[in-house]
Scaffold this motif. Structure first.
Motif, PDB file in Angstrom:
ATOM      1  N   LEU A  33       2.297  -4.990   5.867  1.00 35.32           N
ATOM      2  CA  LEU A  33       3.478  -4.988   5.007  1.00 35.32           C
ATOM      3  C   LEU A  33       3.290  -4.001   3.855  1.00 35.32           C
ATOM      4  O   LEU A  33       4.199  -3.237   3.527  1.00 35.32           O
ATOM      5  CB  LEU A  33       3.739  -6.398   4.477  1.00 35.32           C
ATOM      6  CG  LEU A  33       4.995  -6.605   3.663  1.00 35.32           C
ATOM      7  CD1 LEU A  33       6.232  -6.337   4.508  1.00 35.32           C
ATOM      8  CD2 LEU A  33       5.035  -8.023   3.127  1.00 35.32           C
ATOM      9  N   LEU A  34       2.111  -4.000   3.264  1.00 25.90           N
ATOM     10  CA  LEU A  34       1.810  -3.043   2.201  1.00 25.90           C
ATOM     11  C   LEU A  34       1.841  -1.616   2.734  1.00 25.90           C
ATOM     12  O   LEU A  34       2.379  -0.714   2.103  1.00 25.90           O
ATOM     13  CB  LEU A  34       0.442  -3.344   1.588  1.00 25.90           C
ATOM     14  CG  LEU A  34      -0.052  -2.368   0.531  1.00 25.90           C
ATOM     15  CD1 LEU A  34       0.806  -2.462  -0.721  1.00 25.90           C
ATOM     16  CD2 LEU A  34      -1.501  -2.632   0.196  1.00 25.90           C
ATOM     17  N   THR A  85       3.521  -0.363   5.221  1.00 30.83           N
ATOM     18  CA  THR A  85       4.845   0.117   5.611  1.00 30.83           C
ATOM     19  C   THR A  85       5.858   0.116   4.474  1.00 30.83           C
ATOM     20  O   THR A  85       6.985   0.554   4.672  1.00 30.83           O
ATOM     21  CB  THR A  85       5.406  -0.728   6.773  1.00 30.83           C
ATOM     22  OG1 THR A  85       5.491  -2.093   6.356  1.00 30.83           O
ATOM     23  CG2 THR A  85       4.531  -0.608   8.005  1.00 30.83           C
ATOM     24  N   SER A  86       5.475  -0.366   3.296  1.00 23.71           N
ATOM     25  CA  SER A  86       6.439  -0.413   2.191  1.00 23.71           C
ATOM     26  C   SER A  86       6.750   0.994   1.700  1.00 23.71           C
ATOM     27  O   SER A  86       5.898   1.872   1.675  1.00 23.71           O
ATOM     28  CB  SER A  86       5.904  -1.270   1.051  1.00 23.71           C
ATOM     29  OG  SER A  86       4.813  -0.641   0.443  1.00 23.71           O
ATOM     30  N   THR A  87       7.991   1.190   1.323  1.00 26.29           N
ATOM     31  CA  THR A  87       8.415   2.499   0.830  1.00 26.29           C
ATOM     32  C   THR A  87       8.877   2.448  -0.615  1.00 26.29           C
ATOM     33  O   THR A  87       9.215   3.475  -1.184  1.00 26.29           O
ATOM     34  CB  THR A  87       9.565   3.042   1.693  1.00 26.29           C
ATOM     35  OG1 THR A  87      10.643   2.108   1.667  1.00 26.29           O
ATOM     36  CG2 THR A  87       9.101   3.273   3.120  1.00 26.29           C
ATOM     37  N   SER A  88       8.925   1.260  -1.199  1.00 23.96           N
ATOM     38  CA  SER A  88       9.347   1.156  -2.594  1.00 23.96           C
ATOM     39  C   SER A  88       8.577   0.039  -3.275  1.00 23.96           C
ATOM     40  O   SER A  88       7.928  -0.772  -2.635  1.00 23.96           O
ATOM     41  CB  SER A  88      10.847   0.889  -2.679  1.00 23.96           C
ATOM     42  OG  SER A  88      11.139  -0.386  -2.172  1.00 23.96           O
ATOM     43  N   TRP A  89       8.668   0.004  -4.565  1.00 24.27           N
ATOM     44  CA  TRP A  89       7.975  -0.983  -5.375  1.00 24.27           C
ATOM     45  C   TRP A  89       8.706  -2.280  -5.244  1.00 24.27           C
ATOM     46  O   TRP A  89       8.323  -3.326  -5.178  1.00 24.27           O
ATOM     47  CB  TRP A  89       7.955  -0.498  -6.821  1.00 24.27           C
ATOM     48  CG  TRP A  89       7.255  -1.389  -7.763  1.00 24.27           C
ATOM     49  CD1 TRP A  89       7.816  -2.026  -8.810  1.00 24.27           C
ATOM     50  CD2 TRP A  89       5.870  -1.747  -7.791  1.00 24.27           C
ATOM     51  NE1 TRP A  89       6.879  -2.743  -9.486  1.00 24.27           N
ATOM     52  CE2 TRP A  89       5.674  -2.597  -8.879  1.00 24.27           C
ATOM     53  CE3 TRP A  89       4.785  -1.447  -7.001  1.00 24.27           C
ATOM     54  CZ2 TRP A  89       4.452  -3.135  -9.212  1.00 24.27           C
ATOM     55  CZ3 TRP A  89       3.563  -1.979  -7.323  1.00 24.27           C
ATOM     56  CH2 TRP A  89       3.402  -2.811  -8.413  1.00 24.27           C
TER      57      TRP A  89
END
Length: 94
Positions: free
Chosen positions: A87-88, A90-94
């Motif tokens: 999950l971390l 693949t994250s693209t935003s804060w």
């Protein structure tokens, strides 16, 4: 019964996976801060949130292990760690 070398190898891999999980956010903090426009306080909050489930599960951990078995509990924990890391990743935003 598995050999002692097999048990040692499994424990080594599990411990290495835990070390990578616990140190991954701090190691990429400068790049994460630049990419997400986050300061050190934001990164600190992220690290705190990352450790929060471990704190919450530490107290009932013995009961969870007794109810679901040691092997199942450890495998479920490793699977949750992997899911959190993905999950971390693949994250693209804060």
């Amino acid at each position: 019964m598995p050999s002692r070398w097999t048990i040692l190898a499994v424990l080594f891999v599990a411990r290495a996976a835990m070390a990578v999980q616990f140190q991954s956010i701090a190691a990429i903090a400068p790049e994460l801060g630049k990419a997400l426009d986050a300061n050190l306080a934001d990164i600190g909050v992220l690290i705190g949130l990352y450790f929060a489930p471990g704190v919450a599960l530490a107290l009932p951990g013995g009961a969870i292990g007794r109810r679901f078995g040691d092997k199942g509990s450890v495998l479920a924990g490793l699977a949750m760690m992997l899911a959190g890391e993905m999950l971390l990743f693949t994250s693209t935003s804060w």
